[in-house]
Design a protein around this motif. Sequence first.
Motif, short mmCIF file in Angstrom:
data_model
loop_
_atom_site.label_atom_id
_atom_site.label_comp_id
_atom_site.label_asym_id
_atom_site.label_seq_id
_atom_site.Cartn_x
_atom_site.Cartn_y
_atom_site.Cartn_z
N ASP A 67 36.82 6.74 34.22
CA ASP A 67 37.52 7.05 32.72
C ASP A 67 39.11 7.07 32.99
O ASP A 67 39.57 7.09 34.17
CB ASP A 67 37.19 8.39 32.13
N ALA A 68 39.72 7.36 31.83
CA ALA A 68 41.26 7.11 32.04
C ALA A 68 41.85 8.25 32.83
O ALA A 68 42.88 7.83 33.70
CB ALA A 68 42.09 6.98 30.60
N CYS B 196 46.18 4.57 26.53
CA CYS B 196 45.38 5.83 26.11
C CYS B 196 46.26 6.30 24.94
O CYS B 196 45.85 7.09 23.83
CB CYS B 196 46.09 6.67 27.29
N ARG C 292 44.11 7.35 36.08
CA ARG C 292 45.57 7.68 36.11
C ARG C 292 45.51 8.43 37.41
O ARG C 292 46.84 8.32 37.92
CB ARG C 292 45.70 8.57 35.07
N PRO D 177 36.91 2.80 24.06
CA PRO D 177 37.80 2.71 25.08
C PRO D 177 37.52 2.40 26.48
O PRO D 177 38.33 1.42 27.19
CB PRO D 177 38.32 4.10 24.94
N HIS E 225 44.35 4.54 22.00
CA HIS E 225 43.03 5.01 21.94
C HIS E 225 43.28 6.43 21.37
O HIS E 225 42.05 6.70 20.30
CB HIS E 225 42.42 5.40 23.07
N GLU E 226 44.02 7.18 21.43
CA GLU E 226 44.03 8.60 20.39
C GLU E 226 44.39 8.29 19.22
O GLU E 226 44.12 8.95 18.43
CB GLU E 226 45.12 9.33 21.29
#
Length: 520
Positions: free
Chosen positions: A260-261, A129, A265, A195, A132-133
């Motif tokens: 999705d992330a 993450c 999470r 991503p 990816h940011e």
Amino acid sequence: MTETGGRLLGGRYRLTGVLGRGGMGTVWRAEDEMLGRTVAVKELRMHDGVDEQDRHRLVVRTLREAKATARIRHTAAVTVFDVVEEDDRPWIVMELVGGRSLAEVIKEDGPLPPVRAAEIALEVLGVLCEAHELGILHRDVKPSNVLIGDDGRVVLTDFGIASVEGDTSVTSTGMLVGAPSYISPERARGQKPGPPADLWSLGGTLYAMVEGRPPYDRGSALATLTAVMTEPLAPPVCAGRLLTPLIEGLLEKDPALRVDAAAARAVLRRVVAEGTVRAESTTEVAAIPKPAPSRRTLLAVAAVLVVAVLVAGALMWQPWKKKGGGGSADAAKTPAVASAPAAPGSAAASPAASTAPSTAPSAAQSPTPAPTPSQLTGYREVHSSQGFTVKVPDWLKDEGIKGAQHIFRANGSTLIVEWTGAPGQSALADWEGSDREGKKNFPGYQSLGTRALTYRSWANAADWEWTYDKNGTRVHSLNRGFVTGKYGYAIYWTSPEASWSGADLVQARQVSFDSFQPAP
């Protein structure tokens, strides 16, 4: 020593031994003679047949790895100390992480328990993450690129084929790089990855951790890639009730439907949290012998657990659906609640919400529906001077309004209704920020997850749930943030962990959620 062993690079890095070799590089152990520390040095090696164009491409790739890794700030990313250019090629100087690769752990020790697999996946997801940011795709997440340190630290290595947004210098060859078993279907088809492609690879790595083998492996690269694109997934058998749907969601072939992330999470945190609770309860049971339950009691408990598991599973799947429902994508479109983290030990927190799906206050904790208003006894309706109404149990003492909070307390439990006339953009995003700051603001903080939800008619809503230590007691908190229009609210419960799941408290929480009416 080899012909390179003992060599001094950059006037300070003395190569002392080989740690590993790959197709295009060698990783050396070295001593930084200036600072007196042991480091790892990655050497780019090319055979004599490499032409000038390929040589340039490999040098650029190596430099890009150093640049990409150095930009990422996360405990699961290797720290890059230096880049030394000698012999017309770069040598990357990095921290030395002692331990084994995840692939070696699986091969030598066998499949991992779901809780440990979730812990490792959480760390890998965290560094992904962060990357990816920054516009960085790893593109080669697999067990052999995950290091498990001797101290238990998890590190994602080898950003050598990472794709940096806006950098096309190493994509001109059209080569498909990465391990076939862990390459996403869209990359296998030659489509431009995003991503979700890294999340697919994470799902494959998670599958390998609990099953002991990759999700797709047909013996050859071509057969494996064909299976990745066309064949159904063999369901995992050792992942457990929470990780199984998560793995299947991460290995969804359509990236638009892939988990999705934030949702990943959420479930990973829940697996870890439940594992911690089980470990603690096992210790308590071993220390304090209890009478054996009767046959009738066992049957009742089994029935409750079956219903709770079914309901919890249905609830946790909802945030992953990207079309309709109360997912985070929808929640971000409407104004949400402004928030700030609560002070350590305080009962206050602001109206907002976070990233991992928590247990729904009623459904996942009590399989029976909340009573209707006509059935309620032992409750009173409070008409706040702020314009909202809420039903609270008679045993809660009304302590009145303090600032932007109406506070009720008794018997170690606290109910706070908080409000704001200037809600922010996303309840979920606000709780995510509070969750990230949890360890700073609550002693012994343990996140139990957060999730976006549709709370009655209010789609911009989210729950944040956690435990922490307060005055020597382990307490449990659930904060529901939501926006009703021009106002943002939080209904925030805290009770001792030992009594949190008691029938009275479960009902009290649900009644407060069901009965709340905002100011007009």
